[in-house]
Design a protein around this motif. Structure first.
Motif, PDB file in Angstrom:
ATOM      1  N   HIS A  17      29.729  -6.719   4.131  1.00 10.13           N
ATOM      2  CA  HIS A  17      30.467  -6.483   2.888  1.00 10.13           C
ATOM      3  C   HIS A  17      31.722  -7.334   2.761  1.00 10.13           C
ATOM      4  O   HIS A  17      32.056  -7.813   1.687  1.00 10.13           O
ATOM      5  CB  HIS A  17      30.854  -4.997   2.781  1.00 10.13           C
ATOM      6  CG  HIS A  17      30.016  -4.283   1.792  1.00 10.13           C
ATOM      7  ND1 HIS A  17      30.369  -4.142   0.478  1.00 10.13           N
ATOM      8  CD2 HIS A  17      28.796  -3.710   1.918  1.00 10.13           C
ATOM      9  CE1 HIS A  17      29.418  -3.501  -0.168  1.00 10.13           C
ATOM     10  NE2 HIS A  17      28.451  -3.227   0.688  1.00 10.13           N
ATOM     11  N   GLY A  34      31.903  -2.277  11.102  1.00 10.08           N
ATOM     12  CA  GLY A  34      31.600  -3.035   9.887  1.00 10.08           C
ATOM     13  C   GLY A  34      30.684  -2.165   9.053  1.00 10.08           C
ATOM     14  O   GLY A  34      29.644  -1.736   9.538  1.00 10.08           O
ATOM     15  N   SER A  59      17.856 -11.717   5.894  1.00 12.98           N
ATOM     16  CA  SER A  59      18.704 -10.727   5.214  1.00 12.98           C
ATOM     17  C   SER A  59      19.699 -10.153   6.214  1.00 12.98           C
ATOM     18  O   SER A  59      19.623 -10.456   7.417  1.00 12.98           O
ATOM     19  CB  SER A  59      17.845  -9.589   4.658  1.00 12.98           C
ATOM     20  OG  SER A  59      17.332  -8.829   5.735  1.00 12.98           O
ATOM     21  N   GLY A  60      20.590  -9.311   5.724  1.00  9.67           N
ATOM     22  CA  GLY A  60      21.536  -8.646   6.618  1.00  9.67           C
ATOM     23  C   GLY A  60      20.813  -7.727   7.596  1.00  9.67           C
ATOM     24  O   GLY A  60      21.162  -7.647   8.774  1.00  9.67           O
ATOM     25  N   SER A  61      19.785  -7.033   7.117  1.00 12.70           N
ATOM     26  CA  SER A  61      19.027  -6.128   7.990  1.00 12.70           C
ATOM     27  C   SER A  61      18.320  -6.914   9.087  1.00 12.70           C
ATOM     28  O   SER A  61      18.301  -6.496  10.252  1.00 12.70           O
ATOM     29  CB  SER A  61      18.004  -5.333   7.173  1.00 12.70           C
ATOM     30  OG  SER A  61      18.660  -4.531   6.227  1.00 12.70           O
ATOM     31  N   ASN A  84      20.739  -7.913  11.756  1.00 13.88           N
ATOM     32  CA  ASN A  84      21.045  -6.818  12.679  1.00 13.88           C
ATOM     33  C   ASN A  84      19.902  -6.575  13.658  1.00 13.88           C
ATOM     34  O   ASN A  84      20.130  -6.367  14.855  1.00 13.88           O
ATOM     35  CB  ASN A  84      21.363  -5.541  11.895  1.00 13.88           C
ATOM     36  CG  ASN A  84      22.732  -5.614  11.244  1.00 13.88           C
ATOM     37  OD1 ASN A  84      23.541  -6.485  11.582  1.00 13.88           O
ATOM     38  ND2 ASN A  84      23.000  -4.726  10.316  1.00 13.88           N
ATOM     39  N   THR A 143      20.730   0.301   8.773  1.00 18.28           N
ATOM     40  CA  THR A 143      20.365  -0.352  10.038  1.00 18.28           C
ATOM     41  C   THR A 143      21.315   0.005  11.182  1.00 18.28           C
ATOM     42  O   THR A 143      21.155  -0.492  12.288  1.00 18.28           O
ATOM     43  CB  THR A 143      20.357  -1.882   9.879  1.00 18.28           C
ATOM     44  OG1 THR A 143      21.645  -2.294   9.392  1.00 18.28           O
ATOM     45  CG2 THR A 143      19.275  -2.342   8.931  1.00 18.28           C
ATOM     46  N   HIS A 144      22.303   0.850  10.916  1.00 17.95           N
ATOM     47  CA  HIS A 144      23.234   1.267  11.964  1.00 17.95           C
ATOM     48  C   HIS A 144      22.774   2.571  12.630  1.00 17.95           C
ATOM     49  O   HIS A 144      23.573   3.266  13.241  1.00 17.95           O
ATOM     50  CB  HIS A 144      24.651   1.427  11.409  1.00 17.95           C
ATOM     51  CG  HIS A 144      25.224   0.143  10.887  1.00 17.95           C
ATOM     52  ND1 HIS A 144      26.512   0.030  10.420  1.00 17.95           N
ATOM     53  CD2 HIS A 144      24.691  -1.092  10.766  1.00 17.95           C
ATOM     54  CE1 HIS A 144      26.736  -1.220  10.017  1.00 17.95           C
ATOM     55  NE2 HIS A 144      25.640  -1.912  10.221  1.00 17.95           N
ATOM     56  N   THR A 152      25.766 -10.640   5.748  1.00 13.59           N
ATOM     57  CA  THR A 152      24.954 -11.138   4.646  1.00 13.59           C
ATOM     58  C   THR A 152      25.714 -12.315   4.054  1.00 13.59           C
ATOM     59  O   THR A 152      26.905 -12.509   4.341  1.00 13.59           O
ATOM     60  CB  THR A 152      24.769 -10.090   3.522  1.00 13.59           C
ATOM     61  OG1 THR A 152      26.064  -9.764   3.005  1.00 13.59           O
ATOM     62  CG2 THR A 152      24.098  -8.833   4.026  1.00 13.59           C
ATOM     63  N   HIS A 156      25.664   1.564   7.559  1.00 23.24           N
ATOM     64  CA  HIS A 156      24.482   1.041   6.867  1.00 23.24           C
ATOM     65  C   HIS A 156      23.220   1.648   7.468  1.00 23.24           C
ATOM     66  O   HIS A 156      23.234   2.111   8.609  1.00 23.24           O
ATOM     67  CB  HIS A 156      24.451  -0.492   6.992  1.00 23.24           C
ATOM     68  CG  HIS A 156      23.351  -1.129   6.187  1.00 23.24           C
ATOM     69  ND1 HIS A 156      22.175  -1.566   6.743  1.00 23.24           N
ATOM     70  CD2 HIS A 156      23.259  -1.382   4.860  1.00 23.24           C
ATOM     71  CE1 HIS A 156      21.407  -2.064   5.789  1.00 23.24           C
ATOM     72  NE2 HIS A 156      22.028  -1.975   4.639  1.00 23.24           N
ATOM     73  N   SER A 187      29.435  -0.273   4.914  1.00 22.35           N
ATOM     74  CA  SER A 187      28.988  -0.562   3.547  1.00 22.35           C
ATOM     75  C   SER A 187      29.837   0.124   2.482  1.00 22.35           C
ATOM     76  O   SER A 187      29.783  -0.250   1.319  1.00 22.35           O
ATOM     77  CB  SER A 187      27.538  -0.108   3.367  1.00 22.35           C
ATOM     78  OG  SER A 187      26.702  -0.785   4.258  1.00 22.35           O
TER      79      SER A 187
HETATM   80  C1  PLP Z   1      24.250  -4.844   2.833  1.00 22.07           C
HETATM   81  C2  PLP Z   1      24.392  -4.533   4.247  1.00 22.07           C
HETATM   82  C3  PLP Z   1      23.417  -4.882   5.192  1.00 22.07           C
HETATM   83  C4  PLP Z   1      22.018  -5.308   4.825  1.00 22.07           C
HETATM   84  O1  PLP Z   1      21.823  -6.403   4.082  1.00 22.07           O
HETATM   85  P1  PLP Z   1      20.403  -6.677   3.393  1.00 22.07           P
HETATM   86  O2  PLP Z   1      20.498  -8.140   3.078  1.00 22.07           O
HETATM   87  O3  PLP Z   1      20.311  -5.789   2.211  1.00 22.07           O
HETATM   88  O4  PLP Z   1      19.343  -6.400   4.400  1.00 22.07           O
HETATM   89  C5  PLP Z   1      23.686  -4.680   6.527  1.00 22.07           C
HETATM   90  N1  PLP Z   1      24.861  -4.165   6.917  1.00 22.07           N
HETATM   91  C6  PLP Z   1      25.815  -3.803   6.056  1.00 22.07           C
HETATM   92  C7  PLP Z   1      27.104  -3.225   6.573  1.00 22.07           C
HETATM   93  C8  PLP Z   1      25.619  -3.961   4.694  1.00 22.07           C
HETATM   94  O5  PLP Z   1      26.560  -3.551   3.832  1.00 22.07           O
END
Ligand code: PLP
Length: 402
Positions: free
Chosen positions: A192, A162, A86-88, A91, A117-118, A215, A115, A164
């Motif tokens: 995004h 970067g 995933s995006g998380s 990161n 995770t930031h 992502t 986000h 959300s």
């Molecule tokens: C959506 C998003 C993520 C996380 O993605 P997931 O697949 O939901 O874990 C990370 N960073 C940014 C900037 C996002 O918009």
């Protein structure tokens, strides 16, 4: 209930009937979805193409190598890791490759468009790293000069850009230069806007960043998953090691095949047209809101923010729930200078990546603004709005046929 597939009928109906305006969502193609649900899910393939811990990876290797090569082609990077779940996860892996626990990350906070995770207090990111934030200016744009000043003060190991919920183009080159001046790594999370970058509708961070995470399921229109890009062999080694064995086990090869398919689609002229449509629809909807007297952000991307508190005397939370009754799906969102709690907010976020995939036109984008405005201003009931929404959605493409 003895067959979970029965739920698919209701969810297909919901996706087809409503108007999907959540800026992080999209509708994947039939090919992408078929690969997600394919027999590739059966295979263990810990490691990377050519260096696996299990036998029988000859086909998997070809698929993952193709996904890597296509990712590099789409974004112009030298290296790619397509395994993050995933995006998380992407990161988490990128931080681990670049930083030691206790190092400082300079980022934009969740409240201002970043986000979780930031560096949000509830995320792993603030548990393992020191977090400092830069800010938006009064107009809602990144305060680049302020960023440079804070970077000098806090001497971060990593500067992150970067977001959300940021509706404007980001000057990655400028932030990259600030990172360099301060001896910090520059990481970009393009989750995004990856689709806009792929199609040439946003500055590409790859030439300016040490690492780019993403992502694949937002504007990029692929399967739910993550991606990490970089330009040097040394960095690629660090990222791969932080990925496996560092933070993940067996990769999801069914999803990786679907990522390769989405990269193939992103390289077509039709995809460029699609992204052009996304940006134009977003702008048309935001402008219609403005004509109707609402307070909205500007937009240079696939999303914008509406200040519901100022425009309609209503929190973002209440607006989201009222619109849901009318089959319009979107989310509450903090706006610059928000005084409401994150669980209430003063605004909503609207994006057109998903609706444009279903063939939304400029006229429809404007009609969407009119319906939302009429509901939030109390001019029509949610029942009347629902009938209008159904009329619109019945003319859009069926989500199972894309
Ligand atoms: C959506 C998003 C993520 C996380 O993605 P997931 O697949 O939901 O874990 C990370 N960073 C940014 C900037 C996002 O918009």
């Amino acid at each position: 209930m003895d067959d979970l597939r029965l739920f698919l009928k209701d969810e297909t109906k919901r996706q087809n009937e409503g108007l999907e305006l959540i800026a992080s969502e999209n509708f994947a193609s039939v090919k992408v979805r078929e690969l997600c649900g394919s027999i590739l899910t059966n295979k263990y393939a810990e490691g990377f193409p050519g260096k696996r811990y299990y036998g029988g990876c000859q086909n998997i290797d070809k698929i993952e190598q193709l996904a890597i090569d296509l990712a590099c082609k789409v974004f112009g990077s030298k290296f790619a890791n397509v395994q993050p779940h995933s995006g998380s996860s992407a990161n988490m892996i990128a931080y681990a490759a670049l930083l030691n626990p206790g190092d400082t990350i300079l980022s934009l906070s969740l409240d201002e468009g970043g986000h979780l995770t930031h560096g949000s207090p509830v995320s792993f990111s603030s548990r393992y790293y020191k977090i400092q934030h830069y800010h938006l200016n009064a107009l809602g744009h990144i305060d680049y000069e302020g960023l440079a000043k804070i970077a000098q003060e806090v001497k971060p190991q990593l500067i992150l850009a970067g977001f959300s919920a940021y509706p404007y183009e980001i000057d990655f080159q400028r932030i990259g230069a600030i990172a360099k001046e301060n001896g910090a790594y520059f990481m970009v999370d393009m989750a995004h806007i990856a689709g806009l970058i792929a199609a040439g509708y946003h500055q590409n961070p790859v030439p300016f960043a040490d690492v780019v995470t993403s992502t694949t399921h937002k504007t990029l229109r692929g399967p739910r998953g993550g991606l990490i890009l970089c330009n040097t062999e040394e960095m690629n080694k660090k990222i791969n090691f932080a990925c496996f064995p560092g933070h993940q086990g067996g990769p999801l090869e069914n999803i990786i095949a679907a990522k390769a398919q989405c990269f193939l689609e992103a390289l077509t002229p039709e995809y460029k047209e699609y992204i052009k449509g996304v940006v134009e629809n977003t702008k048309a909807c935001a402008e219609r809101f403005q004509e109707l007297g609402a307070t909205v952000s500007g937009t240079q991307t696939h999303l914008f923010l509406v200040d519901t508190k100022r425009s309609y005397g209503m929190t973002g939370y209440d607006a989201q729930h009222l619109l849901e009754e009318a089959l319009i799906t979107l989310n509450k969102n903090m706006i610059p200078g928000d005084t409401e709690k994150p669980s209430k907010t003063s605004g909503i976020r609207i994006g057109f990546a998903a609706l444009t995939t279903r063939g939304c036109t400029l006229e429809t984008a404007r009609a969407v603004a009119e319906i939302i405005h009429a509901v939030l201003a109390g001019q029509i009931s949610t029942e009347v709005a629902k009938r209008r929404v159904r009329r619109i959605s019945s003319k859009l493409k069926d989500v199972t046929t894309l």
